[in-house]
Scaffold this active site. Structure first.
Site, short mmCIF file in Angstrom:
data_model
loop_
_atom_site.label_atom_id
_atom_site.label_comp_id
_atom_site.label_asym_id
_atom_site.label_seq_id
_atom_site.Cartn_x
_atom_site.Cartn_y
_atom_site.Cartn_z
N CYS A 1 3.86 0.88 13.38
CA CYS A 1 4.64 1.48 12.43
C CYS A 1 5.31 2.64 13.23
CB CYS A 1 3.84 2.46 11.52
SG CYS A 1 2.77 1.26 10.26
N SER B 1 -4.12 -2.91 1.19
CA SER B 1 -3.02 -3.82 1.30
C SER B 1 -3.48 -5.20 1.44
CB SER B 1 -1.97 -3.44 2.40
OG SER B 1 -1.10 -4.29 2.47
N THR C 1 7.54 -7.69 -13.17
CA THR C 1 6.83 -8.80 -13.15
C THR C 1 5.93 -9.10 -11.86
OG1 THR C 1 8.41 -9.93 -14.48
CG2 THR C 1 6.89 -11.37 -13.52
N ALA D 1 0.90 -1.24 -0.18
CA ALA D 1 0.13 0.04 0.08
C ALA D 1 0.92 1.25 0.18
CB ALA D 1 -1.05 0.02 1.37
N ASN E 1 -5.38 4.22 11.65
CA ASN E 1 -4.81 2.87 11.83
C ASN E 1 -4.60 2.83 13.45
OD1 ASN E 1 -2.93 4.98 10.97
ND2 ASN E 1 -1.47 3.47 11.66
N HIS F 1 -2.16 -7.75 3.15
CA HIS F 1 -1.96 -8.52 4.28
C HIS F 1 -2.98 -8.02 5.52
CE1 HIS F 1 0.54 -5.57 6.91
NE2 HIS F 1 0.75 -5.07 5.53
N GLN G 1 -6.93 0.27 6.17
CA GLN G 1 -7.69 -0.32 7.38
C GLN G 1 -9.12 -0.32 7.35
OE1 GLN G 1 -6.09 -1.45 10.32
NE2 GLN G 1 -4.01 -0.79 9.89
#
Length: 362
Positions: free
Chosen positions: A309, A190, A227, A72, A145, A192, A173
């Protein structure tokens, strides 16, 4: 161990893992093909990527395209730099809310001195914040977040349109937990954070929005070179499809655990609005709490000191400061997060450990 840090990352859903495995190799050894190759193995991989793109696109509004990215943060950088720095020339100013994630905040500061839209004590952005006439991009997250507050994206998007600016929404989030944010021109998410694999994100771009690519090369993703990993795309797609299917069930579980957590942590102060929020996120504080010591004493409970973070920076959270907390209050905050695989028994056991350890501090 008890995991209560779902805002930092989520467990990989079994369905996402199963979707990935065949594209790592496959029972017949053909799953590793390059999805950008024209031969049969490449076309097989490309079909899996196309399916994943459609599954991820279902989380977004109609009338746009999905571009896979490495995460993200990359999606946010692509959106911000690719619209504000056209051909290396700055097109105007960037406006951000005071509680944006570092991916937005630091990128805005790298571009130029951003306009900061304030938030109230509940952590809700001011929909009447002044936007200068040269504002080119407004960045507003869907869900914070750190404190979990849900932001008025549609209202701020309307203000941005009046100012002639584009809107980027960091929905990391919010994706899979709430309906897609309304009014945005670009949306970043994102994998995950929705029970998918790490290492892949996506940028949704509304039709007609022009973005300069930031990574030169083959432009395999039109806006991004490199790729694609078929396995990561497949896992992301499966996680997105499952999130859409389980949206209401996941929200119901989160709400029930929120109610129980408020009972368990009675007497602790809640940061942010209790109503306009993601109820899988509980940001709480206790005066005088030594959070570093608490985390050391609760090693079998996985939780965060504010935001994962920012936990290692040693500085008070800019989010908590923005809602009016003192340095001491910000540093006495912890964040608990739960999700699809959380059980009330685990929450209760974790709360007992945390509360007992806090009490030992006097």
């Amino acid at each position: 161990m008890i995991y209560l840090d779902y805002q930092a990352t989520t467990p990989l859903a079994p369905e996402a893992r199963d979707a990935m495995l065949k594209w790592l190799d496959g029972p017949d050894g053909t799953g590793f093909g390059n999805p950008h190759s024209p031969h049969r193995m490449g076309r097989m991989a490309a079909a899996a990527v196309d399916l994943a793109r459609d599954q991820v696109a279902a989380l977004f509004p109609p009338g746009g395209s999905v571009h896979f990215t490495g995460n993200a943060c990359e999606a946010i950088n692509l959106a911000m730099r690719g619209t504000v720095m056209k051909g290396g020339q700055k097109q105007g100013r960037v406006a951000i809310s005071a509680i944006e994630h570092a991916a937005v905040r630091d990128t805005a500061m790298a571009i130029d001195d951003p306009v900061i839209m304030p938030v109230d004590r509940d952590g809700i952005a001011d929909t009447h914040a002044n936007l200068p006439g040269d504002t080119a991009l407004v960045c507003i997250m869907q869900v914070n977040n750190e404190i979990g507050t849900v932001q008025p994206v549609a209202q701020i998007a309307e203000r941005a349109r009046e100012a002639g600016a584009l809107v980027l929404c960091d929905a990391v989030q919010g994706a899979g937990k709430f309906a897609a944010p309304g009014g945005a021109d670009m949306i970043a998410i994102s994998a995950h954070k929705i029970y998918g694999p790490k290492g892949i994100g996506a940028l949704w771009v509304r039709d007609g929005v022009d973005i300069d690519p930031q990574i030169t090369g083959g432009l395999q993703e039109r806006l991004r070179s490199g790729t694609l990993s078929t396995a990561l795309c497949a896992g992301f797609g499966a996680a997105a499809a499952l999130a859409a299917e389980r949206l209401e069930a996941d929200k119901a579980l989160a709400s029930s655990l929120w109610d129980r957590a408020l009972d368990l942590f009675e007497g602790w102060e809640v940061n942010g609005s209790r109503e306009l929020r993601n109820h899988a996120n509980l940001s709480i504080r206790k005066d005088g709490l030594d959070v570093a010591r608490l985390m050391s004493d609760c090693r079998d409970v996985m939780f965060s000191a504010g935001s994962a973070c920012a936990s290692g920076s040693g500085k008070p959270s800019h989010v908590l400061k923005a809602i009016g907390l003192s340095d001491a209050q910000a540093k006495s905050t912890i964040r608990l997060g739960w999700g699809r695989y959380s059980a009330v028994e685990d929450l209760e056991a974790a709360a007992k450990v945390i509360i007992n350890a806090a009490a030992q501090q006097g």
